[in-house]
Every structure is written in structure tokens, then in C-alpha cells.
Design an enzyme around this catalytic site. Structure first.
Site, PDB file in Angstrom:
ATOM      1  N   ASP A 153       0.810  -1.223   0.000  1.00 17.48           N
ATOM      2  CA  ASP A 153       0.000   0.000   0.000  1.00 17.48           C
ATOM      3  C   ASP A 153       0.841   1.270   0.000  1.00 17.48           C
ATOM      4  O   ASP A 153       2.073   1.223   0.181  1.00 17.48           O
ATOM      5  CB  ASP A 153      -0.955   0.001   1.208  1.00 17.48           C
ATOM      6  CG  ASP A 153      -0.269  -0.449   2.503  1.00 17.48           C
ATOM      7  OD1 ASP A 153       0.978  -0.398   2.571  1.00 17.48           O
ATOM      8  OD2 ASP A 153      -0.970  -0.856   3.441  1.00 17.48           O
ATOM      9  N   ASN A 175      -7.163  -3.079  14.514  1.00 14.35           N
ATOM     10  CA  ASN A 175      -8.566  -3.273  14.123  1.00 14.35           C
ATOM     11  C   ASN A 175      -8.743  -4.479  13.192  1.00 14.35           C
ATOM     12  O   ASN A 175      -9.819  -4.688  12.647  1.00 14.35           O
ATOM     13  CB  ASN A 175      -9.114  -2.001  13.453  1.00 14.35           C
ATOM     14  CG  ASN A 175      -8.414  -1.692  12.134  1.00 14.35           C
ATOM     15  OD1 ASN A 175      -7.527  -2.427  11.697  1.00 14.35           O
ATOM     16  ND2 ASN A 175      -8.812  -0.607  11.477  1.00 14.35           N
ATOM     17  N   HIS A 235      -7.062  -4.965  10.300  1.00 19.37           N
ATOM     18  CA  HIS A 235      -6.825  -4.727   8.869  1.00 19.37           C
ATOM     19  C   HIS A 235      -5.551  -5.415   8.376  1.00 19.37           C
ATOM     20  O   HIS A 235      -4.638  -5.687   9.144  1.00 19.37           O
ATOM     21  CB  HIS A 235      -6.833  -3.226   8.531  1.00 19.37           C
ATOM     22  CG  HIS A 235      -5.620  -2.460   8.925  1.00 19.37           C
ATOM     23  ND1 HIS A 235      -5.599  -1.088   9.015  1.00 19.37           N
ATOM     24  CD2 HIS A 235      -4.344  -2.843   9.256  1.00 19.37           C
ATOM     25  CE1 HIS A 235      -4.401  -0.684   9.360  1.00 19.37           C
ATOM     26  NE2 HIS A 235      -3.623  -1.728   9.508  1.00 19.37           N
ATOM     27  N   GLU A 238      -9.514  -2.056   5.540  1.00 22.87           N
ATOM     28  CA  GLU A 238     -10.084  -1.805   6.863  1.00 22.87           C
ATOM     29  C   GLU A 238     -11.296  -2.709   7.092  1.00 22.87           C
ATOM     30  O   GLU A 238     -11.815  -3.299   6.132  1.00 22.87           O
ATOM     31  CB  GLU A 238     -10.510  -0.330   6.946  1.00 22.87           C
ATOM     32  CG  GLU A 238      -9.375   0.664   6.716  1.00 22.87           C
ATOM     33  CD  GLU A 238      -8.381   0.748   7.866  1.00 22.87           C
ATOM     34  OE1 GLU A 238      -8.264  -0.223   8.650  1.00 22.87           O
ATOM     35  OE2 GLU A 238      -7.703   1.780   7.992  1.00 22.87           O
TER      36      GLU A 238
HETATM   37  P1  PGA Z   1       2.416  -1.647  12.612  1.00 31.24           P
HETATM   38  O1  PGA Z   1       1.205  -1.637  11.568  1.00 31.24           O
HETATM   39  O2  PGA Z   1       3.358  -2.687  12.109  1.00 31.24           O
HETATM   40  O3  PGA Z   1       2.989  -0.276  12.589  1.00 31.24           O
HETATM   41  O4  PGA Z   1       1.822  -2.019  13.926  1.00 31.24           O
HETATM   42  C1  PGA Z   1       0.711  -2.831  11.081  1.00 31.24           C
HETATM   43  C2  PGA Z   1      -0.496  -2.573  10.219  1.00 31.24           C
HETATM   44  O5  PGA Z   1      -1.196  -1.580  10.467  1.00 31.24           O
HETATM   45  O6  PGA Z   1      -0.750  -3.357   9.296  1.00 31.24           O
END
Ligand code: PGA
Length: 256
Positions: free
Chosen positions: A67, A136, A138, A143
Site C-alpha cells: 500500500d 482493528n 486490517h 479496513e
Molecule cells: P504496525 O502496523 O506494524 O505499525 O503495527 C501494522 C499494520 O497496520 O498493518
């Protein structure tokens, strides 16, 4: 599904890096799906070490990132292209032409997304996709509520994701609210999934993804449908799992 609970972040990262390095050694022209965020940093560090000390060769490897934020050019310090260069690509011998990170500044989002999907197909598909997980649930920027059949497209970020990512920006107002992300179907078409999670704030998302129902409200739960999944978590992220899981991948020869 192979769930592996490691002692801590470093061991989690080391095992993930070993799995990626194994693939790169066995298939020098492999295609890696890569992720940003704080979770994979240790894995990238270990792969860089292996490149310098053990001659791990990335010269023929191609990569596709999950992304990118809309509105951030590759030169922006918080863009995911910048992140990948600073934390990984600048330190290994990958060919710049083999690196793919979605563009956050494309003016033609739908046709750009179609092109990104086509590029993945043209190199023969992704061999291994590295994944983090949002608190959450995702994956990428898919999301909760994202279609489980979705492809690369524009997504609006959850309020929770904007807040979680605010730590990287000087002001909350600077956090982009839109991103281009590979879809859930794009991710599950990869031959192998390697998800990592560490820290207590991921414990709920990991439990829902591994032991809960498969639902669009927890996009990471789609891993349950994939035939080749490894999920490596540290003790804190495993806290809400109710079943027993090993701390090592199973031996290839039973009894050893
Ligand atoms: P993080 O993010 O590795 O910074 O915890 C992971 C994600 O949001 O997929």
C-alpha cells in the site's frame, strides 16, 4: 495454518527473516510482497544483516508493496516508498526496476490500480506476502468492512488507523485519510502468507483472526482460507489465543 509463538520481537523477526531468506536462496527470482509499519522493521534489519554477512542475494528478486498513502510523493519522509528505501532497499542489492510500491500521486487511480494488479500477474504472481496486522484487524489498508473479494483500489482509512499512524507524523492533521492498497483477494492469491504481530495491542486482532469467524469486519481472518499461512507472534500478541501453539515450526521429520 501454522501459528508460532516466539519469546519476543527479535525472535519473531529472526524467524520471519529466515523464512524469507530460505525462499530467496531456493528461488533467486522470487517475488516478495512486502509491508511497512513498525512490525517488519526487525525482519528487514535481519535480512540486511544476512545480505552483508551471509551473501544473501536480492539481485533477481522482485517486490510488490501492499500500500501507499494518497498524496505523499516518494520523497516524503512518511511515504511508504521512502520507508522501504530507508529501511530495506537502500541496504541490499535489489534492482530498482524490480521494486514496486503503489504510487500515492497517480492522477488516474482506477487504471493505476488495474496496472498494479497486471504487473503482479506478469511476473508470475507473488510467492510470499509479508503481512502486519492493524489493531482493528486490517491487512494492508483493507479496513474492517472491506470486501473479502477486493482487489487493488483506493480505500479510506479507519479513524482508528489514522490515530494509530499519527505517531509517525508531527500533527494528527497531517495523516492522510486515503490510500491505495492491494485488495484482500490480491493478498490471498499469493502462494504463501507470512503474518507477524507483536505487542499486547495486537492480541485482540490476532485472536479474532486466528480463532474467530471469517468476516469482513476482521479482514485478517481471511488467512484461515489460505492453504499456506504462517503467523508468527510474540508472547504479548498471543495473550488472547485460547489454544496451544508451538514456539518453532514443526520439524520436517516427525520425532525429531
Ligand atoms: P504496525 O502496523 O506494524 O505499525 O503495527 C501494522 C499494520 O497496520 O498493518
Amino acid at each position: 495454518m501454522q501459528i508460532i509463538v516466539k519469546e519476543n520481537y527479535d525472535r519473531m523477526s529472526k524467524l520471519a527473516a529466515e523464512m524469507i531468506a530460505d525462499l530467496v536462496r531456493k528461488k533467486p527470482r522470487c517475488v516478495l510482497g512486502l509491508a511497512t509499519g513498525s512490525t517488519p522493521l526487525g525482519t528487514y534489519r535481519e535480512l540486511i544483516r544476512m545480505h552483508h554477512e551471509e551473501e544473501l542475494d536480492f539481485s533477481q528478486v522482485a517486490t510488490f508493496n501492499l500500500d501507499e498513502y494518497i498524496g505523499l510523493p516518494p520523497t516524503h519522509e512518511q511515504s511508504y516508498m521512502y520507508f522501504m528505501c530507508r529501511n530495506f532497499f537502500d541496504h541490499i542489492n535489489i534492482h530498482p526496476a524490480n521494486v514496486h510500491v503503489p504510487s500515492g500521486i497517480t492522477e488516474e487511480v482506477p487504471s493505476y490500480c488495474e496496472w498494479y494488479e497486471k504487473e503482479i500477474k506478469e511476473v508470475g504472481g507473488i510467492d510470499l506476502q509479508l503481512l502486519g496486522i492493524g489493531a482493528n484487524g486490517h491487512i494492508g489498508f483493507n479496513e474492517p468492512g472491506s470486501s473479502l473479494g477486493s482487489r487493488t483500489r483506493l480505500k479510506m482509512l479507519d479513524e482508528k488507523t489514522v490515530k494509530d499512524n499519527a505517531r509517525f507524523f508531527s500533527r494528527l492533521e497531517d495523516v492522510p485519510h486515503f490510500a491505495i492498497t492491494m485488495g484482500i483477494a490480491t493478498i490471498t492469491e499469493t502462494r504463501q502468507l507470512l503474518m507477524q504481530a507483536n505487542g499486547e495491542n495486537k492480541a485482540g486482532a490476532i485472536a479474532r483472526s486466528v480463532e474467530g469467524p471469517i468476516t469482513a469486519m476482521c479482514p485478517a481472518s481471511i488467512v484461515q482460507m489460505h492453504p499456506q499461512v504462517t503467523i508468527i507472534v510474540d508472547r504479548a500478541a498471543a495473550k488472547k489465543l485460547t489454544r496451544r501453539y508451538p514456539s518453532e515450526p514443526p520439524p520436517l521429520t516427525p520425532g525429531k
